[in-house]
Design a protein around this motif. Structure first.
Motif, PDB file in Angstrom:
ATOM      1  N   CYS B 256      45.713  45.949  40.173  1.00  0.00           N
ATOM      2  CA  CYS B 256      46.913  45.545  40.929  1.00  0.00           C
ATOM      3  C   CYS B 256      48.028  45.000  40.040  1.00  0.00           C
ATOM      4  CB  CYS B 256      46.564  44.535  42.020  1.00  0.00           C
ATOM      5  SG  CYS B 256      46.412  42.822  41.433  1.00  0.00           S
ATOM      6  N   GLY B 257      47.697  44.583  38.826  1.00  0.00           N
ATOM      7  CA  GLY B 257      48.722  44.170  37.869  1.00  0.00           C
ATOM      8  C   GLY B 257      49.195  42.726  37.943  1.00  0.00           C
ATOM      9  N   HIS B 258      48.819  41.996  38.978  1.00  0.00           N
ATOM     10  CA  HIS B 258      49.377  40.659  39.151  1.00  0.00           C
ATOM     11  C   HIS B 258      48.979  39.645  38.080  1.00  0.00           C
ATOM     12  CE1 HIS B 258      50.413  42.200  43.094  1.00  0.00           C
ATOM     13  NE2 HIS B 258      51.222  41.161  43.230  1.00  0.00           N
ATOM     14  N   CYS B 259      47.777  39.735  37.573  1.00  0.00           N
ATOM     15  CA  CYS B 259      47.258  38.645  36.729  1.00  0.00           C
ATOM     16  C   CYS B 259      47.581  38.821  35.256  1.00  0.00           C
ATOM     17  CB  CYS B 259      45.753  38.512  36.937  1.00  0.00           C
ATOM     18  SG  CYS B 259      44.833  39.918  36.281  1.00  0.00           S
ATOM     19  N   GLY B 262      51.110  38.672  29.137  1.00  0.00           N
ATOM     20  CA  GLY B 262      51.274  39.549  27.988  1.00  0.00           C
ATOM     21  C   GLY B 262      50.459  40.802  28.222  1.00  0.00           C
ATOM     22  N   SER B 263      49.668  41.201  27.228  1.00  0.00           N
ATOM     23  CA  SER B 263      48.938  42.465  27.358  1.00  0.00           C
ATOM     24  C   SER B 263      47.566  42.280  27.998  1.00  0.00           C
ATOM     25  CB  SER B 263      48.776  43.107  25.983  1.00  0.00           C
ATOM     26  OG  SER B 263      47.986  42.281  25.171  1.00  0.00           O
ATOM     27  N   THR B 264      47.252  41.066  28.408  1.00  0.00           N
ATOM     28  CA  THR B 264      45.913  40.862  28.934  1.00  0.00           C
ATOM     29  C   THR B 264      45.904  40.771  30.459  1.00  0.00           C
ATOM     30  OG1 THR B 264      43.968  39.449  28.802  1.00  0.00           O
ATOM     31  CG2 THR B 264      46.055  38.350  28.587  1.00  0.00           C
ATOM     32  N   PHE B 265      44.834  41.277  31.059  1.00  0.00           N
ATOM     33  CA  PHE B 265      44.607  41.129  32.502  1.00  0.00           C
ATOM     34  C   PHE B 265      43.570  40.013  32.661  1.00  0.00           C
ATOM     35  CE2 PHE B 265      46.127  45.438  32.173  1.00  0.00           C
ATOM     36  CZ  PHE B 265      46.773  45.716  33.369  1.00  0.00           C
ATOM     37  N   VAL B 266      43.957  38.917  33.313  1.00  0.00           N
ATOM     38  CA  VAL B 266      43.042  37.783  33.418  1.00  0.00           C
ATOM     39  C   VAL B 266      41.758  38.175  34.146  1.00  0.00           C
ATOM     40  CG1 VAL B 266      42.733  35.447  34.374  1.00  0.00           C
ATOM     41  CG2 VAL B 266      44.884  36.069  33.264  1.00  0.00           C
ATOM     42  N   CYS B 267      41.868  39.082  35.125  1.00  0.00           N
ATOM     43  CA  CYS B 267      40.685  39.420  35.922  1.00  0.00           C
ATOM     44  C   CYS B 267      39.625  40.175  35.146  1.00  0.00           C
ATOM     45  CB  CYS B 267      41.077  40.197  37.176  1.00  0.00           C
ATOM     46  SG  CYS B 267      41.709  41.858  36.852  1.00  0.00           S
ATOM     47  N   LYS B 268      40.046  41.063  34.247  1.00  0.00           N
ATOM     48  CA  LYS B 268      39.019  41.852  33.547  1.00  0.00           C
ATOM     49  C   LYS B 268      38.826  41.435  32.092  1.00  0.00           C
ATOM     50  CE  LYS B 268      41.976  45.812  32.487  1.00  0.00           C
ATOM     51  NZ  LYS B 268      42.140  47.243  32.387  1.00  0.00           N
TER      52      LYS B 268
END
Lengths: 372, 287
Positions: B256-259, B262-268
Motif C-alpha cells: 500500500c506504500g503508506h509506511c 525513505g527507501s524502507t517499508f516499515v511493514c516488511k
C-alpha cells in the motif's frame, strides 16, 4: 510466422481489423484508445472505428489539447491522462466481501474476473511501467494476487511511439520510444504519401501464434527502413530530457536543498501527478459495512502521498508540509524506488508534467537541484 | 466457468489481505487506557509461531484494521496475545469486544528483534510506555533461554505510576536475580517512591557491558533518539543498537506504500531496524 528468417512483417491498414477480430475470437475483450471528454482514454473497443482515427494531441506543462490531424492515423496521439494502470491496478477494487454469521463472519471470493483482455496501443513507456508494477506487486515477499491474475491474462499489442509529445522524455529514460520487450505484438504505424501500413513483430509465443494467422507478408528493406527512420525521428522529437546520471544519490544528497521549498510554493498538493502516473501504486485499504451490518467489505483505492492523511499516525501526520510531500513523491520516483525495486520509478511518459495545474516539471526541478 | 471459479478461489486463498477468525478467550485491563487480549487459535491452526517484535493486522468486523505487535510469550504458541492502547476507532472497537467474540487476524508480519544475534552477549532493553508490549516477547524469550545470554537489563519508563504496563510481570522480574529490572516514571504521583525521571536516566544505573551487548529500544521517536545518544556516549556500537519504528500502515505486506520512510517499508523491512542501517532517517524531519 510464415518465414522464420524474418522477424518483421507488414500488415496493411485494410487488414488491421483482422487483428482485432482474431483477438476477439480468441476470447479477449479488447481495450484501446478512445476519445472521451476531449482526451484519449483507454476503454473497451470493438472495432477499428472506436479508435481515435485522425486525432493527435498537443501537450505542454499544464496543457493538453486534442486536435484533428491531417493524417488518418489510428495511433497518432501520444498518451492521455489515463494509463493502463486503471485496468491492471484499478482505482477502486473490492478485495473481499464478508457476511455476518452469528458471532462470526464468512469471507466470500471476489466476483469472477472478466478474464482475458487484449490491450491495443500500449506505448513503450507504458510497457516499462507494467514491468515496474510487476516488480512492485509480484516479486516481493507478498503478492497482490488480483493484479497477478489480471496481468497474466493480458495480451499486449504495443504500438511504437512515432508521436512523442511536448512533455515526453522516454528517450532519456531509455524506456522508449521503441518497444523492446514485454509485448506480444508490436506495431509501427507508417503513413506514406500513397500508403498506410504497419510493420509488425511478435515478442512472445502467443504473439507469434496470432501473427501467423494474420494476412501479413515479410517486410522488405524499404519498409523496415521506414520503420527505423520513424523511430529515430521520434526520439529526436522528444519534448524534454531528464538527466538520470547519478540521480539517486544526487537527490539523497540534496534532501535539505532549499529548492524543495520553492517547488512547494507552487505545488497545490492536488495529487494529480500521482493519479496520472503509470507507476504510482499507493492505495488506501478501507473496511466498510452496509447499514444493517450484515455485509462487510474491504476496498482498495488509489491514494496519494500528497495528502496529509497519507502519513497520519496517532497524534498527527509525519509529512505536514507541502515541501516534504512533493519531495517524498519525487525522491520516491528517482531515489527510493531504485533501492526498493532496482529500477527508477519514472518512465518518462510526461503525464505528471502535462496534468500538473501548476506546471511543475520533474525534469526541470531535477535539473535545478543538480545545479544548485 | 468452473475453471474461472477455481482461479478465483486460489486468488482468495493466497490473497494476503484475507483474515482468519480468532476467538477472544481472555481480556486483561492493563492500565486506564490499555488492555491485553488473548486469542484462541482457529481449529485449522496447530500453533501461531512468531518472532519477538513481529505484528499482526487485527480486524474488527465492519470497522477496520490496525497493526498491533504480538505481546505474548513466543514459546507458548497456542495463545496469541496483543496489548492495545485505545487511541482510535478500531482500537476502541476491539476494546468493546467481549470474551467469546471473534477478531480477524492476519500475520505475523515484519522483522523482529535480534534475539539470535544477541546470543552470548548482554542484552539491554530500553522501552517507554506501550513500547514494552513488543519487547515483552523478548524478555520471555531471553528468560526461557536464559543460559545463552549474559546480563539482561530491562529499563522501563512510564509517564506516571498509573501508566506502568504489566505491573505483575515487572514485579516478578524484579524478584529474579537473572534480570535487572529498573523502572522510572516521568511524574511521581500518589505514594510512588521509585525512580523519577526520563528512561535515559536509568542507563547509567544499569550494569550491562556496553562493549559486549545488544541494545533494543522501543518507544516514542524522541525517547529513542535520546536513548541512542546515551548509548553512543557509552560507546555502544551503532551496529549493536536496534530500534522499532512506527508509521501509518494500511496493508502490512508492502503493497500500500503508506509506511515508507525513505527507501524502507516499515511493514516488511521493519518495524525493527538495526540503527546503523537507518541512522540517516533519524536525522531527517518529515521523511
Amino acid at each position: 510466422m510464415k518465414d522464420k528468417n524474418s522477424n518483421i512483417a507488414v500488415l496493411e491498414l485494410k487488414s488491421f481489423p483482422v487483428l482485432l477480430e482474431l483477438l476477439s475470437q480468441k476470447g479477449y475483450d479488447l481495450y484501446g484508445p478512445t476519445i472521451d471528454n476531449d482526451s484519449i482514454v483507454y476503454d473497451q473497443i470493438h472495432t477499428v472505428e472506436n479508435l481515435p482515427i485522425g486525432w493527435k494531441d498537443r501537450q505542454d506543462a499544464g496543457s493538453y489539447r486534442l486536435e484533428k490531424s491531417n493524417k488518418e492515423t489510428l495511433f497518432g496521439y501520444t498518451v492521455g491522462s489515463h494509463s493502463w494502470k486503471k485496468l491492471l491496478h484499478p482505482a477502486n477494487e473490492r478485495l473481499w466481501k464478508a457476511t455476518a454469521d452469528g458471532d462470526r463472519f464468512s469471507i466470500k471470493t471476489p466476483e469472477e474476473d472478466s478474464g482475458k483482455r487484449a490491450f491495443i496501443g500500449v506505448r513503450s513507456c507504458e510497457l516499462q511501467a507494467m514491468a515496474i508494477h510487476d516488480k512492485v506487486f509480484t516479486m516481493g515477499p507478498y503478492v497482490d494476487t488480483l493484479y497477478q491474475y489480471r496481468r497474466k491474462n493480458v495480451f499486449i499489442v504495443a504500438v511504437n511511439c512515432t508521436q512523442p509529445g511536448g512533455t515526453c522524455f522516454c528517450a532519456s529514460m531509455k524506456t522508449g520510444p521503441k518497444a523492446q520487450s514485454g509485448f506480444d505484438l508490436a506495431l509501427t504505424e507508417i503513413i506514406e504519401s500513397d500508403r498506410h501500413y504497419f510493420t509488425i513483430e511478435a515478442g512472445s509465443k502467443s504473439g507469434t501464434k496470432i501473427l501467423s494467422k494474420l494476412p501479413t507478408r515479410e517486410a522488405n528493406q524499404a519498409e523496415m527502413e521506414a520503420a527505423d527512420k520513424a523511430m529515430e525521428h521520434s526520439a529526436e522529437k522528444m519534448g524534454r530530457t531528464l538527466n538520470t546520471e547519478g540521480i539517486k544519490d544526487l537527490l539523497y544528497n540534496n534532501f535539505d536543498n532549499s529548492h524543495w521549498e520553492q517547488i512547494a510554493e507552487r505545488c497545490l498538493t492536488c495529487g494529480n501527478c500521482t493519479m496520472v502516473c503509470p507507476t504510482c501504486f499507493c492505495v488506501n485499504v478501507e473496511d466498510t459495512t452496509d447499514l444493517t451490518g450484515q455485509q462487510a467489505e474491504r476496498w482498495s483505492s488509489w491514494d496519494s502521498c500528497f495528502t496529509k492523511d497519507f502519513s497520519y499516525i496517532h497524534g498527527g501526520s509525519i509529512r505536514t508540509s507541502a515541501t516534504s510531500r512533493y519531495r517524498q513523491w519525487m525522491m520516491h520516483k528517482l531515489s527510493y524506488w531504485v533501492d526498493q525495486f532496482g529500477t527508477l520509478g519514472c518512465v518518462g511518459c510526461g503525464r505528471c508534467i502535462t496534468w500538473c495545474p501548476a506546471k511543475i516539471d520533474i525534469t526541470e526541478e531535477a535539473e535545478i537541484i543538480r545545479k544548485k | 466457468m468452473a475453471h474461472t471459479n477455481n482461479i478465483a478461489e486460489r486468488i482468495i486463498e493466497s490473497n494476503p489481505m484475507i483474515v482468519q477468525q480468532f476467538r477472544i478467550s481472555r481480556k486483561i485491563k492493563e492500565t486506564h487506557d490499555t488492555f491485553s487480549i488473548e486469542l484462541e487459535l482457529p481449529d485449522s491452526m496447530d500453533g501461531f509461531s512468531f518472532n519477538p517484535g513481529q505484528f499482526n493486522m487485527l480486524y474488527v468486523y465492519g470497522v477496520g484494521e490496525v497493526p498491533i505487535s504480538i505481546s505474548g510469550n513466543p514459546s507458548k504458541n497456542k495463545i496469541l496475545t496483543h496489548t492495545i492502547r485505545v487511541v482510535g476507532t478500531v482500537t476502541k472497537a476491539i476494546n468493546n469486544l467481549k470474551v467469546g467474540d471473534y477478531l480477524g487476524v492476519r500475520g505475523p508480519y515484519g522483522a523482529g528483534w535480534p534475539v539470535k544475534q544477541a546470543i552470548g552477549k548482554d542484552v539491554v532493553v530500553v522501552t517507554g510506555g506501550i513500547g514494552l508490549a513488543p519487547l515483552r516477547p523478548v524478555i520471555s524469550y531471553l528468560l526461557t533461554n536464559r543460559e545463552k545470554y549474559g546480563k539482561v537489563a530491562l529499563l522501563y519508563g512510564a509517564r506516571t505510576p498509573e501508566d506502568i504496563l504489566y505491573i505483575k510481570s515487572l514485579e516478578k522480574w524484579r524478584g529474579r536475580f537473572d534480570i535487572e529490572t529498573l523502572v522510572t516514571v516521568d511524574r511521581a504521583v500518589g505514594d510512588w517512591r521509585g525512580n523519577v525521571g526520563v528512561v535515559t536516566t536509568l542507563i547509567g544505573k544499569s550494569t550491562f557491558d556496553p562493549l559486549h551487548c545488544i541494545a533494543m529500544v522501543c518507544g516514542p521517536e524522541i525517547m529513542m533518539r535520546f536513548t541512542i545518544m546515551e548509548f553512543i556516549k557509552k560507546e555502544i556500537e551503532e551496529k549493536n543498537i536496534y530500534v522499532s519504528m512506527e508509521r501509518n500502515m494500511k496493508c502490512g505486506v508492502g503493497l500500500c506504500g503508506h509506511c515508507q520512510i525513505g527507501s524502507t517499508f516499515v511493514c516488511k523491512d521493519g518495524p525493527v531496524y538495526c540503527f546503523e542501517d537507518i541512522k540517516d532517517l533519524f536525522q531527517r524531519r518529515e521523511m
